[in-house]
Write a protein that holds these residues in place. Sequence first.
Motif, PDB file in Angstrom:
ATOM      1  N   ALA A   1       0.836  -1.204   0.000  1.00 25.81           N
ATOM      2  CA  ALA A   1       0.000   0.000   0.000  1.00 25.81           C
ATOM      3  C   ALA A   1       0.867   1.249   0.000  1.00 25.81           C
ATOM      4  N   GLU A   2       1.928   1.248   0.824  1.00 27.81           N
ATOM      5  CA  GLU A   2       2.816   2.408   0.898  1.00 27.81           C
ATOM      6  C   GLU A   2       3.496   2.653  -0.441  1.00 27.81           C
ATOM      7  N   TYR A   3       3.944   1.576  -1.077  1.00 27.58           N
ATOM      8  CA  TYR A   3       4.615   1.751  -2.357  1.00 27.58           C
ATOM      9  C   TYR A   3       3.675   2.370  -3.391  1.00 27.58           C
ATOM     10  N   PHE A   4       2.443   1.870  -3.381  1.00 32.97           N
ATOM     11  CA  PHE A   4       1.473   2.429  -4.329  1.00 32.97           C
ATOM     12  C   PHE A   4       1.290   3.926  -4.075  1.00 32.97           C
ATOM     13  N   SER A   5       1.102   4.280  -2.811  1.00 38.99           N
ATOM     14  CA  SER A   5       0.862   5.689  -2.479  1.00 38.99           C
ATOM     15  C   SER A   5       2.088   6.533  -2.778  1.00 38.99           C
ATOM     16  N   LEU A   6       3.269   5.961  -2.531  1.00 31.52           N
ATOM     17  CA  LEU A   6       4.507   6.692  -2.815  1.00 31.52           C
ATOM     18  C   LEU A   6       4.599   7.014  -4.306  1.00 31.52           C
ATOM     19  N   MET A   7       4.202   6.051  -5.130  1.00 34.87           N
ATOM     20  CA  MET A   7       4.263   6.273  -6.569  1.00 34.87           C
ATOM     21  C   MET A   7       3.245   7.326  -7.001  1.00 34.87           C
ATOM     22  N   VAL A   8       2.066   7.292  -6.363  1.00 32.65           N
ATOM     23  CA  VAL A   8       1.076   8.333  -6.658  1.00 32.65           C
ATOM     24  C   VAL A   8       1.676   9.694  -6.341  1.00 32.65           C
ATOM     25  N   PHE A   9       2.296   9.770  -5.158  1.00 28.09           N
ATOM     26  CA  PHE A   9       2.924  11.022  -4.750  1.00 28.09           C
ATOM     27  C   PHE A   9       4.003  11.434  -5.760  1.00 28.09           C
ATOM     28  N   GLY A  10       4.805  10.482  -6.174  1.00 30.65           N
ATOM     29  CA  GLY A  10       5.872  10.762  -7.128  1.00 30.65           C
ATOM     30  C   GLY A  10       5.337  11.296  -8.438  1.00 30.65           C
ATOM     31  N   LEU A  11       4.273  10.677  -8.925  1.00 36.66           N
ATOM     32  CA  LEU A  11       3.717  11.114 -10.204  1.00 36.66           C
ATOM     33  C   LEU A  11       3.097  12.510 -10.097  1.00 36.66           C
ATOM     34  N   VAL A  12       2.396  12.744  -8.982  1.00 34.15           N
ATOM     35  CA  VAL A  12       1.809  14.077  -8.792  1.00 34.15           C
ATOM     36  C   VAL A  12       2.919  15.120  -8.736  1.00 34.15           C
TER      37      VAL A  12
ATOM     38  N   LEU B   1      -4.551  -4.836  -2.256  1.00 35.91           N
ATOM     39  CA  LEU B   1      -5.971  -5.183  -2.178  1.00 35.91           C
ATOM     40  C   LEU B   1      -6.161  -6.658  -1.853  1.00 35.91           C
ATOM     41  N   LEU B   2      -5.253  -7.476  -2.330  1.00 39.45           N
ATOM     42  CA  LEU B   2      -5.342  -8.905  -2.037  1.00 39.45           C
ATOM     43  C   LEU B   2      -5.150  -9.136  -0.537  1.00 39.45           C
ATOM     44  N   LEU B   3      -4.154  -8.445   0.040  1.00 42.13           N
ATOM     45  CA  LEU B   3      -3.846  -8.610   1.462  1.00 42.13           C
ATOM     46  C   LEU B   3      -4.974  -8.080   2.336  1.00 42.13           C
ATOM     47  N   SER B   4      -5.677  -7.035   1.845  1.00 39.50           N
ATOM     48  CA  SER B   4      -6.748  -6.461   2.654  1.00 39.50           C
ATOM     49  C   SER B   4      -8.092  -7.101   2.312  1.00 39.50           C
ATOM     50  N   ARG B   5      -8.070  -8.174   1.589  1.00 44.53           N
ATOM     51  CA  ARG B   5      -9.288  -8.858   1.130  1.00 44.53           C
ATOM     52  C   ARG B   5     -10.207  -7.927   0.357  1.00 44.53           C
ATOM     53  N   GLY B   6      -9.635  -7.134  -0.514  1.00 42.27           N
ATOM     54  CA  GLY B   6     -10.462  -6.318  -1.396  1.00 42.27           C
ATOM     55  C   GLY B   6     -10.992  -5.045  -0.774  1.00 42.27           C
ATOM     56  N   ASP B   7     -10.405  -4.646   0.352  1.00 40.56           N
ATOM     57  CA  ASP B   7     -10.881  -3.435   1.002  1.00 40.56           C
ATOM     58  C   ASP B   7      -9.969  -2.259   0.644  1.00 40.56           C
ATOM     59  N   PRO B   8     -10.460  -1.316  -0.170  1.00 40.40           N
ATOM     60  CA  PRO B   8      -9.586  -0.218  -0.599  1.00 40.40           C
ATOM     61  C   PRO B   8      -9.178   0.715   0.541  1.00 40.40           C
ATOM     62  N   ILE B   9      -9.858   0.562   1.723  1.00 42.39           N
ATOM     63  CA  ILE B   9      -9.527   1.406   2.872  1.00 42.39           C
ATOM     64  C   ILE B   9      -8.059   1.237   3.273  1.00 42.39           C
ATOM     65  N   VAL B  10      -7.468   0.107   2.888  1.00 38.01           N
ATOM     66  CA  VAL B  10      -6.090  -0.184   3.294  1.00 38.01           C
ATOM     67  C   VAL B  10      -5.147   0.956   2.884  1.00 38.01           C
ATOM     68  N   LEU B  11      -5.485   1.630   1.794  1.00 40.71           N
ATOM     69  CA  LEU B  11      -4.607   2.692   1.313  1.00 40.71           C
ATOM     70  C   LEU B  11      -4.587   3.890   2.252  1.00 40.71           C
ATOM     71  N   ILE B  12      -5.685   4.068   3.019  1.00 45.60           N
ATOM     72  CA  ILE B  12      -5.696   5.214   3.927  1.00 45.60           C
ATOM     73  C   ILE B  12      -5.711   4.807   5.395  1.00 45.60           C
ATOM     74  N   SER B  13      -5.809   3.512   5.683  1.00 43.19           N
ATOM     75  CA  SER B  13      -5.826   3.123   7.096  1.00 43.19           C
ATOM     76  C   SER B  13      -4.403   2.942   7.616  1.00 43.19           C
ATOM     77  N   ARG B  14      -3.447   2.780   6.723  1.00 49.49           N
ATOM     78  CA  ARG B  14      -2.058   2.678   7.189  1.00 49.49           C
ATOM     79  C   ARG B  14      -1.457   4.076   7.193  1.00 49.49           C
ATOM     80  N   PRO B  15      -0.911   4.481   8.348  1.00 50.67           N
ATOM     81  CA  PRO B  15      -0.503   5.882   8.508  1.00 50.67           C
ATOM     82  C   PRO B  15       0.490   6.368   7.442  1.00 50.67           C
TER      83      PRO B  15
ATOM     84  N   VAL C   1     -10.710  -7.676  -4.739  1.00 46.49           N
ATOM     85  CA  VAL C   1      -9.778  -8.539  -4.006  1.00 46.49           C
ATOM     86  C   VAL C   1      -8.842  -9.266  -4.962  1.00 46.49           C
ATOM     87  N   ARG C   2      -9.305  -9.552  -6.131  1.00 43.25           N
ATOM     88  CA  ARG C   2      -8.446 -10.189  -7.133  1.00 43.25           C
ATOM     89  C   ARG C   2      -8.698  -9.510  -8.462  1.00 43.25           C
TER      90      ARG C   2
END
Lengths: 501, 148
Positions: A146-157, A455-469, B36-37
């Motif tokens: 999740a952090e890597y994804f967000s970092l890349m978003v930040f990088g692109l912005v 998303l796989l690790l969070s069982r499809g919950d997109p909240i994971v992107l904002i629930s991790r500080p 999820v997938r």
Amino acid sequence: MTDFIGNLALGFGVALAPINLLFCLIGALLGTLIGVLPGIGPVATIAMLLPITFNLQPVAALIMLAGIYYGAQYGGSTTAILINLPGESSSVVTCLDGYQMARQGRAGAALAIAAIGSFFAGCVGTVAIAVLAPPLTLLAQQFGAAEYFSLMVFGLVGAVVLAGGSVLKAVAMIFLGLLLGLVGTDVNSGAMRYTFGFPDLADGIGFVNVAMGVFGVAEILSNLEKGESRDVMSGKITGLWPTMKDLKEAFPAILRGTGLGSLLGVLPGGGALLASFAAYALEKKVAKDPSRFGKGAIEGVAGPESANNAGAQTSFIPLLTLGIPNNAVMALMIGAMMIHGITPGPQVMTKQPDLFWGMIASMWLGNLMLVIINLPLIGIWVSLLKVPYRMMFPAILLFCAIGVYSLNNTTFDVYLTAFFGVVGYLFIKLGFEPAPLLLGFILGPLMEEYLRRALLLSRGDPIVLISRPLSLTLLLMAAGLLLLVIAPTVQRKRAEAFKEP
Amino acid sequence: MIRIKSSQDLFGGAMLIAVGFLGWWLVQDLPMGRLVRMGPASTPSLISLILVGFGVVISARGLLIEGPGLDAWAWRPLAIITGSIVAFGALLERAGLVAAALALVIISTLAAPDKRWGELAVFAVGLTVACVLIFKSFLGLPLQVWPL
């Protein structure tokens, strides 16, 4: 502190090995040679010279590539000073005062100050990397998908905000790049995407093909169209050494340029280009008599030249610690590392310390070499500039074509490069900047992969992107940047910063 | 009658819309998956639709906001340069590096406004020899130099 010295000692041990020293020298020389040619920036230079490094050991190859990069950077300023034609976009501002100095018969002093400033900045940049890399690597090791994804978003912005031109079009180019990056086999399902039945596209489009096409071939097309006029300094360059007065005036500018450049280089989208523009603006602002600028003020050469070299160095920091390229040159370096089987990221420093520290030490050595070899060689670079363009561009095209072919030994790549040349020309005509495209292109597949994993690790919950500080912080920073750039006042300032002062 | 204020933006936007639709349409046979997938079609579809969105906004700006127009295309250099690279690709594996390099240099020089035939002949041969020496003899790249 002992770590710091130990690391650097290890690095110099590797970099001072005769073979690596030799490749550092060859890289710096070749980079300058190609970089001096007008209209070929560092991206095209590196892409063109990449095949030379294929048969080398990874350490030697990366040392050579880094040498090529700052050689190209340095060569660009020589062209700017001597013929008022920026060898690349980051030396646009060097033209302003550098060429004026040359016309006043002070070309030698301008070139020497550019070299001294670059060397000083290179030293500071190298130390900055050595100091900042270990803590950043530690931070990066806590990153999840999740952090890597967000970092890349930040990088692109960030890349959009800090790049010149229309924000809207730059963002569109990023998305176009992301889409292009997805061409090929989907790693998770094995499905073919956008391959149009070409088996050569199953592994995706090679980044070198895209880079050579949109930067190299398209550039030649646009030069041919404009019809090129050059006015090479015909007089002999005398008095290479700047006077004490020159040095006294230039030194504070070198310091300021280095500081500003080092800072801007680390930011996403930063690097040499932004650093040199910002440094010129700063010099003009702090000068007692701003009207001297544009008429051969030595600070106008010293500041931007130090800044672009410092920025070029520190832009390696995100690449080496996080594995994320923050500009088009670093995107190319990632590609080059992958060709040699190295996945950039925090693990490089811990698993291959010799490679990591060797490369850093070689940066300092490379900068030293540039000063030593280039000042005496300026005569050669000048005579190179007298080669007419009608001979230059076929040679460039030929080297590009051979380089592209030898990457995978398939002519398909040659055709693909021709195609991207046309695409690049279309972009120029439609007013789109190609640099964000390349960044999106490199990051596209990585972002998709990290998003899926998160998303796989969070069982499809997109909240994971904002629930991790950490991830939330990065996304908030990205959103903040985006809001900032849309704000009208900032937009005006930004337009000013990129306008040729 | 709507006046086009910036043909550059209008056509730029139109290109994005076209690419976006093509990108969306080409992955419609692939599975979308769920969050999820995520399936192979999900990311490309999303990006394609975003591209269409940008295309619409940018071309609308072309109609509403004054901006640069399109300048003429230099078709001749475009065709010649592209042709010279394609000729290189076509000849390399069939006729070898020497023929391919000569073809690329000679064809591409046609795009130069100030070409000189005598100079071109010497230059093309010299450059080809240099390439063979650098890439084949010195770097040892697996290039075929002469026709089979």
